[in-house]
Design a protein around this motif. Sequence first.
Motif, short mmCIF file in Angstrom:
data_model
loop_
_atom_site.label_atom_id
_atom_site.label_comp_id
_atom_site.label_asym_id
_atom_site.label_seq_id
_atom_site.Cartn_x
_atom_site.Cartn_y
_atom_site.Cartn_z
N ASP A 22 9.81 48.61 106.44
CA ASP A 22 10.43 47.41 107.00
C ASP A 22 10.67 46.34 105.94
OD1 ASP A 22 10.44 48.46 109.52
OD2 ASP A 22 8.47 47.65 110.02
N ARG B 65 19.43 44.65 113.94
CA ARG B 65 19.78 43.28 113.53
C ARG B 65 19.82 43.15 112.02
NH1 ARG B 65 21.90 40.06 116.73
NH2 ARG B 65 20.60 38.21 116.46
N CYS B 66 19.67 44.29 111.34
CA CYS B 66 19.70 44.27 109.88
C CYS B 66 20.57 45.41 109.39
CB CYS B 66 18.27 44.42 109.35
SG CYS B 66 18.20 44.46 107.55
N ALA C 26 11.81 38.99 105.68
CA ALA C 26 11.14 38.04 106.59
C ALA C 26 11.25 36.62 106.05
CB ALA C 26 9.68 38.44 106.75
N ARG D 75 14.88 35.39 106.74
CA ARG D 75 15.10 35.17 108.18
C ARG D 75 14.39 33.90 108.65
NH1 ARG D 75 14.70 41.37 110.32
NH2 ARG D 75 16.90 41.58 110.89
N THR D 76 13.16 33.72 108.21
CA THR D 76 12.40 32.54 108.63
C THR D 76 13.06 31.28 108.10
OG1 THR D 76 10.42 33.90 108.55
CG2 THR D 76 10.08 31.52 108.69
N ALA E 58 16.20 30.43 110.08
CA ALA E 58 15.88 29.89 111.40
C ALA E 58 15.40 28.44 111.26
CB ALA E 58 14.81 30.74 112.07
N ALA F 177 20.72 36.00 105.65
CA ALA F 177 20.24 35.95 107.04
C ALA F 177 20.82 34.75 107.77
CB ALA F 177 18.71 35.89 107.08
N ASP G 207 20.08 33.26 113.81
CA ASP G 207 19.81 34.11 114.99
C ASP G 207 19.13 35.43 114.64
OD1 ASP G 207 21.79 35.63 113.84
OD2 ASP G 207 23.31 35.25 115.39
N GLY G 208 18.80 35.63 113.36
CA GLY G 208 18.04 36.83 112.99
C GLY G 208 18.88 37.94 112.37
N ARG G 209 20.21 37.84 112.46
CA ARG G 209 21.03 38.88 111.81
C ARG G 209 20.78 38.82 110.30
NH1 ARG G 209 26.72 37.18 112.79
NH2 ARG G 209 25.64 35.20 113.10
N ALA G 210 20.78 39.99 109.68
CA ALA G 210 20.54 40.00 108.23
C ALA G 210 21.29 41.16 107.59
CB ALA G 210 19.05 40.13 107.94
#
Length: 476
Positions: free
Chosen positions: A148, A202-203, A374, A377-378, A381, A397, A400-403
């Motif tokens: 991941d 989402r990635c 991560a 993404r963080t 956001a 990223a 909304d979390g798409r990456a």
Amino acid sequence: MREADRLAIAAGISGYALMEAAGQAVARVVIANWGRRPVLVLCGPGNNGGDGYVAATHLRNAGWSVVVAALGAPKSGTDAAVAATRWPGIVAPVDLSLLAERPLVIDALFGAGLARPPDGVARAIIDEINRLGLDCVGVDVPSGVDGDSGQVLGAAPRCRATVTFFRLKPGHLLLPGRALAGSVHLADIGIPAAVLERIQPRCWRNDPALWRDQLRRPRLEDHKYTRGHLLVIAGGAMTGAGRLVARAARRAGAGMVSLAAPAEALPIYAADQPGLITLALPKPSDLAALMQGRRMSACVVGPGSGVGEGTRDLALAALATGRSCLADADALTSFAGKVEVLAAAVRGPFLITPHEGEFNRLFPDLGAGLGKLARVRTAAARLGAVVLFKGADSVVAAPDGRAVVNDNAPPDLASAGTGDVLAGIAGTLLAQGMPAFEAAAAAVWLHGAAGSAVGRGLIAEDLPEELPNLLKKLES
Ligand SMILES: NC(=O)C1=CN([C@@H]2O[C@H](COP(=O)(O)OP(=O)(O)OC[C@H]3O[C@@H](n4cnc5c(N)ncnc54)[C@H](O)[C@@H]3O)[C@@H](O)[C@H]2O)[C@@H](O)CC1
Ligand SMILES: Nc1ncnc2c1ncn2[C@@H]1O[C@H](COP(=O)(O)OP(=O)(O)O)[C@@H](O)[C@H]1O
Ligand SMILES: [K+]
């Protein structure tokens, strides 16, 4: 991946059939890439080990000399246990002496189920494979790499090749996982495509298919204002950065690029590029009227701007216009320790393009231990903006979390000024109305492709000149 397995099995495919296909794919890659030689297959206690027993069986059937060593027997009733019983040879305990004849190693110790750092004899044999520099083929991932995140838990073998299934995992693209995996072979093991739709990932690995349709092509009825008018807010001292941003933006297809800088520096910019419009740096309070009056659709702030209150206020003023905005370099460092001020100012499409140092200044609590995906993404956001975290494994990223993870950038790009070129490309795409996530993904891909086209000896100035050809190819 577990979900993919579950859905595939729910769709009527047996778990064992998936394992059989996976192990067979591993054997196929080995046979295609190595001449016949002694092979050691290291099997863990789970399904990754199961793939190993299947691969061992196929290699043995193909006439290879195969030794299988296991950390322990798979749990009875599992697919891996079935695979182990179908292996016709003996199973040795894992021991460093098995490496004495320098076999080709198939690493089927741990895959997606890695739960903690390998220790004991598993750790010892991984270290010894690396110390001896043995050829190693990873099954799914090099054992120890977190699929991941691409992070290494404890240790992992440096593989020449890795065979994975159904879909690449982020850990195949993100460092250090990508470097440890070697060449990655993706095998279709019979998981139906419909499963991907159900999972709704989402990635993604960055690819033109994700954004090509949104590139703005020139139209017959276009004039310069309809093709995007980008404002570059540049500095008085480090003029190279602003010049590179502007050059790249113009080669990326902006209808017009205007560059604003302290008055004393304007002749440098004007002499560098006759087609560039130069303007005296506006006061922050005048920026909105300037952008409105000159029909500027986006702005890049930061490269060569200088760190401090002046740049900070211009960036805030740019955001207040609600027009698309890209902040890079000094505009990011100017918000070190004050990222919440930046976040509170976001009105319209906003993209930041930090390198590791700039990212750490903005988000000191999002350290490397979290893994790049991560972290980005963080950050996105938290900022309410698109974040493009640069590097050999650039990650984009959205809030909304798409990456997307980018893997087409050659190390030749590690050269001063190439980041400014990236900002220019992305600035143009924003100015042309491309959504920030797609603009960032397209820009970082074009940047990598331009880097590859130049190759050795690359300097930042080369990159913009590659863009016309690349854009032409993308349109064909
Ligand atoms: N669609 C797919 O992805 C498929 C996956 N398969 C394989 O299945 C693998 C996942 O299988 P599992 O979920 O059984 O997981 P793994 O085989 O990766 O590992 C799980 C086992 O290892 C133990 N373990 C984890 N970390 C350990 C450590 N550091 N030290 C000692 N023991 C440790 C766990 O307790 C468990 O017994 C994939 O990586 C892939 O190789 C294939 O068999 C077929 C289809
Ligand atoms: N090892 C590498 N492999 C691929 N791309 C790299 C590598 N190192 C840096 N890059 C890319 O080069 C660019 C450097 O940008 P940046 O760090 O902002 O430098 P500068 O400010 O000098 O332009 C980024 O796009 C980054 O992703
Ligand atoms: K493995």
